[in-house]
Motif scaffolding. Structure first.
Motif, PDB file in Angstrom:
ATOM      1  N   SER A 215      13.802   8.877 -17.380  1.00  0.00           N
ATOM      2  CA  SER A 215      13.858   7.427 -17.186  1.00  0.00           C
ATOM      3  C   SER A 215      14.945   6.823 -18.078  1.00  0.00           C
TER       4      SER A 215
ATOM      5  N   ASN B 186      18.355   5.123 -16.591  1.00  0.00           N
ATOM      6  CA  ASN B 186      18.559   3.704 -16.912  1.00  0.00           C
ATOM      7  C   ASN B 186      19.844   3.499 -17.718  1.00  0.00           C
TER       8      ASN B 186
ATOM      9  N   LYS C 184      10.344   2.159 -18.963  1.00  0.00           N
ATOM     10  CA  LYS C 184      10.438   1.343 -17.752  1.00  0.00           C
ATOM     11  C   LYS C 184       9.948   2.088 -16.502  1.00  0.00           C
ATOM     12  N   ASN C 185      10.452   3.282 -16.290  1.00  0.00           N
ATOM     13  CA  ASN C 185      10.054   4.039 -15.092  1.00  0.00           C
ATOM     14  C   ASN C 185       9.356   5.334 -15.460  1.00  0.00           C
TER      15      ASN C 185
ATOM     16  N   ASN D 294      13.956  11.469  -8.659  1.00  0.00           N
ATOM     17  CA  ASN D 294      13.926  10.653  -9.883  1.00  0.00           C
ATOM     18  C   ASN D 294      14.860   9.453  -9.793  1.00  0.00           C
TER      19      ASN D 294
ATOM     20  N   ILE E 140      13.243   6.743  -7.699  1.00  0.00           N
ATOM     21  CA  ILE E 140      12.211   6.023  -8.457  1.00  0.00           C
ATOM     22  C   ILE E 140      12.832   4.972  -9.376  1.00  0.00           C
ATOM     23  N   VAL E 141      13.851   5.384 -10.148  1.00  0.00           N
ATOM     24  CA  VAL E 141      14.417   4.462 -11.146  1.00  0.00           C
ATOM     25  C   VAL E 141      15.284   3.388 -10.481  1.00  0.00           C
TER      26      VAL E 141
ATOM     27  N   ASN F 115      13.155   1.199  -8.282  1.00  0.00           N
ATOM     28  CA  ASN F 115      11.932   0.754  -8.958  1.00  0.00           C
ATOM     29  C   ASN F 115      10.670   1.039  -8.152  1.00  0.00           C
TER      30      ASN F 115
ATOM     31  N   ASP G  77       7.065   3.477  -7.031  1.00  0.00           N
ATOM     32  CA  ASP G  77       6.010   4.295  -7.650  1.00  0.00           C
ATOM     33  C   ASP G  77       6.262   5.765  -7.286  1.00  0.00           C
TER      34      ASP G  77
ATOM     35  N   GLY H 295       8.607   7.124  -4.316  1.00  0.00           N
ATOM     36  CA  GLY H 295       9.845   7.708  -4.826  1.00  0.00           C
ATOM     37  C   GLY H 295      10.119   9.052  -4.184  1.00  0.00           C
TER      38      GLY H 295
END
Lengths: 276, 293
Positions: free
Chosen positions: B88, B92, B114-115, B181, B184-185, B188, B190, B194
């Motif tokens: 994450s 980010n 955050k994620n 991944n 997901i990030v 945003n 779940d 994702g």
């Protein structure tokens, strides 16, 4: 959008689909090389088996024949590589491919490609032996790094020789120059080609595992020793036959699909890269 | 039309050059795993000392067995947690670098947390996706043993088939789940959404994903060959040669992980941002190819 590697790959794939004749030089290359191999190496073998020659003389004859095979195979390989690259150029330019195109590569390109491959393979063999020896004696391992660097650096050279119709020295210079101008893309395509071969080998090994397992399952309901011996013999011959079939299938996929597509991709890439 | 693959690579490389710190989370994960392994070994040694194990019969007592299972679960959860946090953080950081040109370790806990949870959940699901087929095949083996009345040959046959199918399965799964991944990030999402979006992204951008995977695995191979070659130079030195070789190789490995994880995170993030939003890129590309031919 400027030159895009994705566009080149998609475009080349479409060209291959519309011009399947482009696979013929690869098929003929394989067939002639195999026939040549059988013809040349059967001579010392037959002479040895029938007792006409002594083992030492047979061995010397075998060495001589290996050298002869190397030269003749190089001739065949250069001819059909030149043919495949020039056919790819015709196809990329939108010309309709005909059978006569296979035997019409420019003789000058073919000759230059032959000389290039001759020096290239001799250089690779000599350097591999030298680095292998150094590696064994001093335990310094530079062979892999050398092989990967030299094959990557000289990968565009055959395309430069055939497409620019230049001699092998100028072709090598232009090929290396093309590499240095398009380092990242040449490397990307080189790795992409490697990855595709890796996918095929994964499929090949998985198929072998699945078939071996099935064969073992099939013979597993045997009752006595005779049956076990018979079944094991059947299993072994079945496995050999299947191994040969899988090898043949992956070879056919390589000859008829992967190699032609990648030759078109590289030709397309070289032509686009040179024009910009 | 969105950027070409070369432009994405070029941009990613430029961004990574200015923000090589993006490789640090992966290194921190590696060090955490090493420390956790050392800690685990110490705890196991203490447990064996206190709860005992009969070396002659290799008979473990129940308490020790339960403790070992609990420790393994804890170890797995710790690694997954650290990994999810660091992934994450790295993605980010990449997004920040792509948007602003610079990133750093400011707001480290915000970026990491955050994620974190969706990545953690997705990692657990992916772990089970990898492991469940093994249980399935082992179960199948037991059924075969029952059917063939404890004959070993069908067991070997089924195991070999299982290895073949499992190889194909993990190979395909590895490819399909590579963008999860990032989905997901960047979007945003779940964990489950994702995974769906990641697979969808791969299916819609097969060529670009395979090109990226080829490039990154190729660079990995190249780096390991270079590491091997450079480290082997020291083997000529008598006595300390092997130690120097090992140390050089480990040093090179750490540098390679630092470089590769950073560059691959930036490349995947940039690719996902460019292509994830342009849903019909490949169709447009095909149409432009057909038009030009």
């Amino acid at each position: 959008m400027t030159k895009s590697i994705e566009k080149i790959i998609v475009e080349s794939y479409e060209i291959w689909r519309k011009n399947l004749k482009i696979s013929l030089p690869f098929l003929l290359n394989f067939l002639f090389s195999t026939l040549l191999f059988a013809a040349i190496f059967s001579i010392p073998l037959v002479l040895l088996l029938f007792g006409i020659l002594e083992p030492l003389t047979s061995f010397l004859l075998f060495l001589l024949m290996s050298f002869l095979y190397f030269i003749l195979w190089n001739l065949i390989n250069s001819f059909f590589t030149a043919s495949a690259i020039s056919m790819s150029k015709y196809a990329i330019n939108g010309e309709k491919l005909e059978y006569k195109h296979i035997f019409h590569p420019k003789m000058k390109s073919f000759g230059n490609l032959f000389i290039f491959y001759l020096f290239y393979f001799i250089f690779l063999i000599v350097m591999s032996i030298l680095l292998g020896l150094v590696g064994t004696l001093l335990r310094i391992n530079f062979l892999e790094l050398f092989l990967i660097s030299i094959t990557l650096l000289l990968y565009p050279v055959p395309y430069a020789i055939v497409l620019d119709k230049v001699n092998f020295i100028e072709g090598s210079r232009r090929g290396i120059e093309f590499f240095s101008r398009n380092k990242s893309l040449v490397t990307l395509l080189y790795f992409f080609q490697g990855f595709i071969f890796q996918v095929i080998s994964v499929l090949f090994y998985a198929a072998i595992f699945i078939v071996i397992g099935t064969l073992i399952l099939l013979i597993s309901n045997v009752q006595n020793l005779t049956q076990i011996v018979q079944s094991t013999a059947h299993l072994a011959s079945g496995l050999l036959a299947l191994l040969a079939i899988f090898l043949l299938v992956s070879l056919i996929i390589n000859i008829l699909v992967i190699s032609p597509i990648f030759t078109i991709i590289w030709t397309n890439f070289y032509l686009k890269g040179e024009n910009e | 039309m969105s950027k070409s693959f070369e432009e994405i690579l070029q941009d990613s490389y430029e961004i990574w050059k200015k923000n090589i710190i993006i490789g640090l989370p992966a290194l921190l994960t590696l060090f955490s795993i090493i420390f956790a392994l050392i800690f685990l070994a110490i705890v196991i040694a203490i447990l064996i000392l206190f709860l005992g194990i009969e070396i002659e019969t290799l008979k473990m007592n129940l308490q020790l067995g339960v403790a070992l299972i609990l420790l393994s679960i804890l170890f797995f959860l710790f690694i997954t947690t650290v990994n999810a946090f660091m992934i994450s953080l790295a993605i980010n950081m990449s997004i920040e670098a792509i948007e602003n040109g610079r990133t750093g370790f400011n707001l480290i806990f915000y970026k990491g947390a955050k994620n974190f949870f969706p990545i953690f959940i997705a990692s657990i699901i992916i772990f089970f996706l990898y492991v469940i087929p093994i249980f399935f095949f082992v179960g199948l083996e037991f059924i075969l043993v029952k059917v063939f009345s404890f004959n070993l040959i069908p067991l070997i046959g089924a195991a070999i088939i299982g290895i073949g199918i499992y190889t194909l399965y993990i190979f395909c799964l590895g490819l399909l789940l590579a963008p999860v991944n990032y989905a997901i990030v960047i979007e945003n999402l779940d964990g489950i959404s994702g995974i769906k979006r990641g697979v969808e992204f791969f299916m819609r951008n097969k060529l670009v994903c395979i090109l990226l995977i080829s490039l990154l695995s190729g660079i990995n191979t190249l780096l390991s060959i270079i590491g091997n070659s450079v480290a082997s130079i020291f083997s000529v030195i008598p006595l300390i040669g092997p130690i120097l070789t090992t140390l050089t190789y480990i040093g090179f490995l750490i540098v390679a992980i630092f470089i590769m994880s950073g560059i691959s995170t930036v490349m995947w993030t940039k690719t996902y941002i460019e292509r994830g939003l342009d849903k019909n890129y490949l169709e447009k590309l095909k149409k432009s190819v057909v038009r030009s031919s």
